[in-house]
Scaffold this motif. Structure first.
Motif, PDB file in Angstrom:
ATOM      1  N   SER A 242      28.216  47.170  35.482  1.00 12.54           N
ATOM      2  CA  SER A 242      27.855  45.769  35.362  1.00 12.54           C
ATOM      3  C   SER A 242      28.166  45.288  33.956  1.00 12.54           C
ATOM      4  O   SER A 242      28.091  46.058  32.993  1.00 12.54           O
ATOM      5  CB  SER A 242      26.364  45.598  35.672  1.00 12.54           C
ATOM      6  OG  SER A 242      25.954  44.255  35.482  1.00 12.54           O
ATOM      7  N   PHE A 243      28.546  44.014  33.832  1.00 15.89           N
ATOM      8  CA  PHE A 243      28.706  43.418  32.506  1.00 15.89           C
ATOM      9  C   PHE A 243      28.212  41.979  32.547  1.00 15.89           C
ATOM     10  O   PHE A 243      28.231  41.311  33.580  1.00 15.89           O
ATOM     11  CB  PHE A 243      30.163  43.484  32.023  1.00 15.89           C
ATOM     12  CG  PHE A 243      31.149  42.692  32.835  1.00 15.89           C
ATOM     13  CD1 PHE A 243      31.477  41.383  32.496  1.00 15.89           C
ATOM     14  CD2 PHE A 243      31.785  43.255  33.939  1.00 15.89           C
ATOM     15  CE1 PHE A 243      32.389  40.654  33.229  1.00 15.89           C
ATOM     16  CE2 PHE A 243      32.712  42.534  34.687  1.00 15.89           C
ATOM     17  CZ  PHE A 243      33.011  41.225  34.331  1.00 15.89           C
ATOM     18  N   GLY A 244      27.726  41.503  31.400  1.00 17.67           N
ATOM     19  CA  GLY A 244      27.185  40.163  31.292  1.00 17.67           C
ATOM     20  C   GLY A 244      27.906  39.332  30.255  1.00 17.67           C
ATOM     21  O   GLY A 244      29.071  39.597  29.943  1.00 17.67           O
ATOM     22  N   ASP A 245      27.217  38.339  29.721  1.00 14.42           N
ATOM     23  CA  ASP A 245      27.789  37.432  28.727  1.00 14.42           C
ATOM     24  C   ASP A 245      29.082  36.806  29.245  1.00 14.42           C
ATOM     25  O   ASP A 245      30.119  36.816  28.584  1.00 14.42           O
ATOM     26  CB  ASP A 245      28.036  38.175  27.411  1.00 14.42           C
ATOM     27  CG  ASP A 245      28.329  37.219  26.261  1.00 14.42           C
ATOM     28  OD1 ASP A 245      27.902  36.048  26.350  1.00 14.42           O
ATOM     29  OD2 ASP A 245      29.001  37.633  25.297  1.00 14.42           O
ATOM     30  N   VAL A 246      29.016  36.266  30.463  1.00 17.42           N
ATOM     31  CA  VAL A 246      30.206  35.698  31.096  1.00 17.42           C
ATOM     32  C   VAL A 246      30.257  34.190  30.851  1.00 17.42           C
ATOM     33  O   VAL A 246      29.242  33.547  30.591  1.00 17.42           O
ATOM     34  CB  VAL A 246      30.212  35.988  32.616  1.00 17.42           C
ATOM     35  CG1 VAL A 246      30.389  37.476  32.857  1.00 17.42           C
ATOM     36  CG2 VAL A 246      28.929  35.497  33.276  1.00 17.42           C
ATOM     37  N   GLN A 247      31.454  33.645  30.932  1.00 21.03           N
ATOM     38  CA  GLN A 247      31.675  32.217  30.685  1.00 21.03           C
ATOM     39  C   GLN A 247      31.829  31.485  32.018  1.00 21.03           C
ATOM     40  O   GLN A 247      32.760  31.753  32.784  1.00 21.03           O
ATOM     41  CB  GLN A 247      32.918  32.009  29.828  1.00 21.03           C
ATOM     42  CG  GLN A 247      32.806  32.587  28.427  1.00 21.03           C
ATOM     43  CD  GLN A 247      34.030  32.297  27.582  1.00 21.03           C
ATOM     44  OE1 GLN A 247      34.747  31.328  27.830  1.00 21.03           O
ATOM     45  NE2 GLN A 247      34.272  33.126  26.575  1.00 21.03           N
ATOM     46  N   MET A 248      30.937  30.551  32.267  1.00 18.49           N
ATOM     47  CA  MET A 248      30.983  29.787  33.504  1.00 18.49           C
ATOM     48  C   MET A 248      32.169  28.832  33.516  1.00 18.49           C
ATOM     49  O   MET A 248      32.566  28.287  32.478  1.00 18.49           O
ATOM     50  CB  MET A 248      29.690  28.989  33.667  1.00 18.49           C
ATOM     51  CG  MET A 248      28.442  29.836  33.784  1.00 18.49           C
ATOM     52  SD  MET A 248      26.940  28.854  33.654  1.00 18.49           S
ATOM     53  CE  MET A 248      27.233  27.611  34.907  1.00 18.49           C
ATOM     54  N   PHE A 249      32.734  28.640  34.692  1.00 18.43           N
ATOM     55  CA  PHE A 249      33.776  27.646  34.963  1.00 18.43           C
ATOM     56  C   PHE A 249      35.044  27.868  34.129  1.00 18.43           C
ATOM     57  O   PHE A 249      35.840  26.947  33.946  1.00 18.43           O
ATOM     58  CB  PHE A 249      33.258  26.218  34.737  1.00 18.43           C
ATOM     59  CG  PHE A 249      31.957  25.947  35.419  1.00 18.43           C
ATOM     60  CD1 PHE A 249      31.840  26.071  36.804  1.00 18.43           C
ATOM     61  CD2 PHE A 249      30.824  25.606  34.692  1.00 18.43           C
ATOM     62  CE1 PHE A 249      30.630  25.829  37.442  1.00 18.43           C
ATOM     63  CE2 PHE A 249      29.617  25.363  35.321  1.00 18.43           C
ATOM     64  CZ  PHE A 249      29.523  25.482  36.695  1.00 18.43           C
ATOM     65  N   SER A 250      35.235  29.083  33.633  1.00 21.04           N
ATOM     66  CA  SER A 250      36.448  29.385  32.876  1.00 21.04           C
ATOM     67  C   SER A 250      37.620  29.559  33.826  1.00 21.04           C
ATOM     68  O   SER A 250      37.504  30.225  34.862  1.00 21.04           O
ATOM     69  CB  SER A 250      36.250  30.665  32.056  1.00 21.04           C
ATOM     70  OG  SER A 250      37.470  31.053  31.441  1.00 21.04           O
ATOM     71  N   LEU A 251      38.751  28.963  33.477  1.00 25.05           N
ATOM     72  CA  LEU A 251      39.971  29.139  34.270  1.00 25.05           C
ATOM     73  C   LEU A 251      40.759  30.372  33.829  1.00 25.05           C
ATOM     74  O   LEU A 251      41.830  30.643  34.375  1.00 25.05           O
ATOM     75  CB  LEU A 251      40.848  27.889  34.162  1.00 25.05           C
ATOM     76  CG  LEU A 251      40.232  26.613  34.747  1.00 25.05           C
ATOM     77  CD1 LEU A 251      41.194  25.439  34.591  1.00 25.05           C
ATOM     78  CD2 LEU A 251      39.851  26.810  36.210  1.00 25.05           C
ATOM     79  N   THR A 252      40.231  31.086  32.860  1.00 30.12           N
ATOM     80  CA  THR A 252      40.835  32.352  32.437  1.00 30.12           C
ATOM     81  C   THR A 252      40.170  33.482  33.214  1.00 30.12           C
ATOM     82  O   THR A 252      38.942  33.608  33.200  1.00 30.12           O
ATOM     83  CB  THR A 252      40.630  32.587  30.934  1.00 30.12           C
ATOM     84  OG1 THR A 252      41.242  31.520  30.212  1.00 30.12           O
ATOM     85  CG2 THR A 252      41.246  33.913  30.500  1.00 30.12           C
ATOM     86  N   PRO A 253      40.938  34.304  33.895  1.00 30.11           N
ATOM     87  CA  PRO A 253      40.317  35.340  34.725  1.00 30.11           C
ATOM     88  C   PRO A 253      39.719  36.466  33.891  1.00 30.11           C
ATOM     89  O   PRO A 253      40.173  36.761  32.785  1.00 30.11           O
ATOM     90  CB  PRO A 253      41.475  35.857  35.588  1.00 30.11           C
ATOM     91  CG  PRO A 253      42.689  35.570  34.775  1.00 30.11           C
ATOM     92  CD  PRO A 253      42.414  34.291  34.036  1.00 30.11           C
ATOM     93  N   TYR A 254      38.720  37.105  34.457  1.00 33.46           N
ATOM     94  CA  TYR A 254      38.243  38.388  33.959  1.00 33.46           C
ATOM     95  C   TYR A 254      39.067  39.487  34.617  1.00 33.46           C
ATOM     96  O   TYR A 254      39.545  39.333  35.741  1.00 33.46           O
ATOM     97  CB  TYR A 254      36.762  38.579  34.282  1.00 33.46           C
ATOM     98  CG  TYR A 254      35.852  37.768  33.400  1.00 33.46           C
ATOM     99  CD1 TYR A 254      35.351  38.298  32.219  1.00 33.46           C
ATOM    100  CD2 TYR A 254      35.503  36.459  33.740  1.00 33.46           C
ATOM    101  CE1 TYR A 254      34.520  37.542  31.396  1.00 33.46           C
ATOM    102  CE2 TYR A 254      34.671  35.707  32.925  1.00 33.46           C
ATOM    103  CZ  TYR A 254      34.192  36.253  31.747  1.00 33.46           C
ATOM    104  OH  TYR A 254      33.388  35.507  30.928  1.00 33.46           O
ATOM    105  N   VAL A 255      39.241  40.603  33.901  1.00 40.95           N
ATOM    106  CA  VAL A 255      39.982  41.741  34.438  1.00 40.95           C
ATOM    107  C   VAL A 255      39.141  42.995  34.244  1.00 40.95           C
ATOM    108  O   VAL A 255      38.771  43.332  33.116  1.00 40.95           O
ATOM    109  CB  VAL A 255      41.344  41.921  33.746  1.00 40.95           C
ATOM    110  CG1 VAL A 255      42.093  43.109  34.367  1.00 40.95           C
ATOM    111  CG2 VAL A 255      42.176  40.658  33.855  1.00 40.95           C
ATOM    112  N   VAL A 256      38.826  43.664  35.345  1.00 42.22           N
ATOM    113  CA  VAL A 256      38.097  44.930  35.304  1.00 42.22           C
ATOM    114  C   VAL A 256      39.090  46.067  35.489  1.00 42.22           C
ATOM    115  O   VAL A 256      39.958  46.012  36.367  1.00 42.22           O
ATOM    116  CB  VAL A 256      37.003  44.973  36.385  1.00 42.22           C
ATOM    117  CG1 VAL A 256      36.432  46.379  36.535  1.00 42.22           C
ATOM    118  CG2 VAL A 256      35.899  43.988  36.043  1.00 42.22           C
TER     119      VAL A 256
END
Length: 305
Positions: A164-178
């Motif tokens: 799990s990871f937190g501190d995420v940015q809402m409504f960002s158009l930049t994807p997260y990559v796991v």
């Protein structure tokens, strides 16, 4: 927009023996641990033979004398696992001992990530198929951005195959990559999973579903439930719900909704009949996916005393 592509990396399987020691050999010493891939040809070497023949034994039973480079096990199976030793063919002096373990290099991890506690955190999990049958370690990281992102964070392990990871940015158009990498003595494999945060919103199922008769109403049931406890701010990020129900003896279900409230009066049900009801939840803005169905609850409409 939903990201549907993944990037995978597979390291070649390694047939070099893994450094380590196993348990007692039974000869008063320790045996070198060697790993091999199931279904392939596995070679057990005896360096002390110096290019000559060696006598090989398995659990102390003589298998025979074999020329260099060593004992070949064709189409290795789990039945070949165990303790092997090579000896001087004349004196029986022990030259080397090997403990053989067999399995597979890691397959590409099948990774999925869901924001079950939006907007606080993202939870990821993965599986391997086939199972490697060997001790396998995992490294899980994430970054914000597909290419060129400088900062990589740790996806904190929450179980043997989850993080799990937190501190995420809402409504960002930049994807997260796991990035999940599986490593064992036979190889390594990595998979990258990119996603937009709002696309992976998926609440846990609603909780505490209650089904009650309504006095004087023979064709109605009162349904009440609570938002999932893992959904942190239902007052600021409301959920909507759909309902699935059926008569207890009937395999055909009916689904209605979505509804915004956490209670509903189900009408038109068959009098005197036991009904099975479940509820699922989804983000109010329609982002992501519906949760799995809640645990079922049973109820029968009011009947005349």
């Amino acid at each position: 927009m939903k990201w549907l592509w993944v990037v995978a990396f597979v390291a070649p399987a390694c047939t070099i023996p893994y450094n380590g020691t196993a348990g007692s050999t039974g000869d008063g010493g320790r045996c070198a641990l060697q790993h091999g891939t199931l279904g392939t040809e596995v070679l057990l070497r005896c360096p002390a033979a110096a290019g000559g023949p060696a006598e090989w034994r398995r659990w102390g039973t003589v298998l025979g004398t074999y020329p260099a480079p060593g004992l070949v096990l064709p189409n290795a199976s789990l039945a070949h696992e165990g303790h092997y030793s090579c000896h001087h063919p004349g004196t029986g002096e022990t030259w080397a001992t090997v403990c053989l373990r067999l399995g597979y290099p890691p397959a590409l991890p099948a990774v999925e990530c869901w924001a079950i506690s939006y907007p606080q955190a993202v939870n990821c999990s993965w599986v391997l198929a086939p199972e490697p049958l060997l001790d396998t370690d995992f490294v899980a990281t994430y970054r914000h951005g597909v290419w060129g992102a400088r900062e990589t964070g740790e996806c904190v392990r929450t179980g043997p195959r989850s993080c799990s990871f937190g501190d995420v940015q809402m409504f960002s158009l930049t994807p997260y990559v796991v990035n999940v990498t599986a490593v064992n003595p036979l190889g390594a494999a990595s998979r990258l999973l990119p996603f937009l945060l709002e696309n992976v919103i998926k609440p846990d199922p609603p909780e505490d579903l209650r089904v009650s008769p309504i006095p004087g109403e023979t064709k109605k049931l009162l349904l009440e439930w609570s938002p999932p406890g893992s959904w942190p701010f239902p007052e600021y990020f409301p959920l909507k719900y759909r309902i699935r129900y059926a008569r207890e003896e009937d395999s055909v279900t009916k689904t209605i909704g979505p509804y915004e409230q956490t209670s509903y009066t189900l009408t038109g049900v068959r009098p005197g009949t036991l009904h099975r009801i479940q509820v699922a939840a989804k983000d109010f803005t329609d982002s992501g996916e519906f949760s799995a169905w809640s645990l079922p609850a049973l109820g029968t409409p009011w009947t005349e005393p």
